[in-house]
Design an enzyme around this catalytic site. Structure first.
Site, PDB file in Angstrom:
ATOM      1  CG  ASP A  72      -1.971  -1.066   1.193  1.00 20.57           C
ATOM      2  OD1 ASP A  72      -2.012  -1.828   0.216  1.00 20.57           O
ATOM      3  OD2 ASP A  72      -2.730  -1.169   2.167  1.00 20.57           O
ATOM      4  CG  ASP A  82      -3.318   4.112  -0.668  1.00 16.06           C
ATOM      5  OD1 ASP A  82      -3.010   5.268  -0.320  1.00 16.06           O
ATOM      6  OD2 ASP A  82      -4.046   3.353   0.011  1.00 16.06           O
ATOM      7  CG  HIS A 129      -5.505  -0.760  -2.338  1.00 15.06           C
ATOM      8  ND1 HIS A 129      -5.293  -1.172  -1.042  1.00 15.06           N
ATOM      9  CD2 HIS A 129      -5.173   0.571  -2.360  1.00 15.06           C
ATOM     10  CE1 HIS A 129      -4.858  -0.146  -0.325  1.00 15.06           C
ATOM     11  NE2 HIS A 129      -4.792   0.927  -1.113  1.00 15.06           N
ATOM     12  CG  ASP A 149      -3.609  -5.617  -4.993  1.00 17.20           C
ATOM     13  OD1 ASP A 149      -4.669  -5.126  -4.547  1.00 17.20           O
ATOM     14  OD2 ASP A 149      -2.533  -5.597  -4.373  1.00 17.20           O
ATOM     15  CB  CYS A 177      -2.278  -6.570   0.365  1.00 18.45           C
ATOM     16  SG  CYS A 177      -3.620  -6.372  -0.806  1.00 18.45           S
TER      17      CYS A 177
END
Length: 334
Positions: free
Chosen positions: A82, A166, A215, A217, A319
């Site tokens: 992150d 991020d 995010h 992913d 992550c």
């Protein structure tokens, strides 16, 4: 962590009471102990697979801190993906959007100084003030339909007051960098990165049908040269870009994790939040049999690891890691 406006924009409604009840407190202790055991086992397996595992420093995030613009306590430093973005020989200490993550970088400073002394470039983009102007104070969050409508209109809880992003909203593939505008990454942040990287890299903005974008992913995860796994519930508007380039586009199977398993910061789609160790080995949650079979059908070797309790804290294998060194050459895949 308190249920503040920016974090409420990405948490599912069923978890709002949990944050209201436990705001400013730790996650449930028994759950944390189980997650800790999973992470220790994950690190052991990575080491066995030949990965040099480095760990951040331990910091007490319960300490309240104050800037001229806000007062907050911290969240954690559990997800290096992150806050740290590695592109080539450069490590970015990203300007994150949540006030509770303002000082998260401190857990990684020892490692960053070591990498810098070893020859890496170390870049810290402008740190956001995080004053009220960075957040849309009138952002409606009553139901998921509102969120779908707002994201389709290009409206997010973060404004364009100053750059913020991020690292986990970026996905790398050689000379091509893919990024999404999300609840924590704004267009000013994306443009800052585009100008900084210059002509050596191509920055592509992707968008998805996603009411809670934060995010990339667990929505769009590159699993090898010209290979990507996509979320069937969050289709990509620019998928033709990859089809024209001849990519293998694999649709992630539905997750098998039970509905009653707590996922306070995330969704079941952490099943596709996998970590590629190289072009062949992929780390995947041991209970996600359909996802494991998908990878086997693609000629990959799954490494099965328990991670469900760690999932609850907001991240999967991708992550919980940040690969600093990889072998290979800079290529274009588009």
């Amino acid at each position: 962590m308190a249920m503040l406006h920016p974090s409420k924009a990405i948490a599912y409604e069923k978890h709002w009471p949990f944050f209201k009840e436990r705001g400013g407190q730790s996650f449930p202790n028994l759950h944390l102990l189980k997650a800790q055991r999973e992470i220790e086992e994950f690190c052991r397996i990575l080491t066995h697979e030949g990965v040099n595992v480095r760990r951040p420093d331990i910091i007490d995030f319960r300490t309240e801190y104050k800037t001229p613009d806000f007062t907050s306590t911290g969240l954690y430093a559990a997800m290096p993906r992150d806050v740290l973005l590695v592109i080539g020989d450069e490590i970015f200490e990203c300007p994150m959007a949540w006030r509770s993550r303002f000082f998260e970088y401190r857990a990684y400073r020892r490692l960053l100084k070591e990498y810098f002394k070893g020859g890496a470039k170390w870049t810290a983009p402008p740190k956001p003030q995080m004053s009220d102007e960075l957040y849309d104070q009138n952002y409606p969050m009553t139901n998921v339909e509102d969120r779908h409508r707002l994201t389709a209109q290009g409206r997010f809880v973060t404004t364009e007051y100053e750059p913020c992003f991020d690292a986990a909203d970026f996905m790398r593939a050689g000379q091509d960098i893919f990024v999404q505008r999300s609840q924590v990454t704004n267009m000013m942040g994306i443009e800052w990165m585009r100008r900084h990287l210059g002509s050596q890299y191509n920055v592509h903005v992707l968008s998805f049908i996603d009411p809670n974008p934060m995010h990339i992913d667990a929505t769009f995860n590159i699993i090898g040269p010209g290979m990507v796994i996509t979320n069937p519930e969050r289709p990509c508007h620019q998928i033709s870009l990859f089809k024209k380039a001849g990519w293998t586009i694999a649709e992630a199977p539905r997750p098998t994790i039970s509905d009653d398993h707590p996922l306070w910061f995330s969704s079941k789609w952490l099943s596709m939040n996998v970590l590629m160790l190289d072009h062949h080995r992929v780390v995947v949650e041991q209970s996600e049999t359909p996802t494991i079979k998908l990878f086997e059908s693609l000629g990959l070797t799954p490494i099965k690891v328990p991670m469900k309790f760690a999932f609850s804290l907001g991240g999967g294998f991708h992550c919980w890691t940040c690969d600093v060194r990889r072998r290979g050459s800079l290529q274009s895949y588009l």
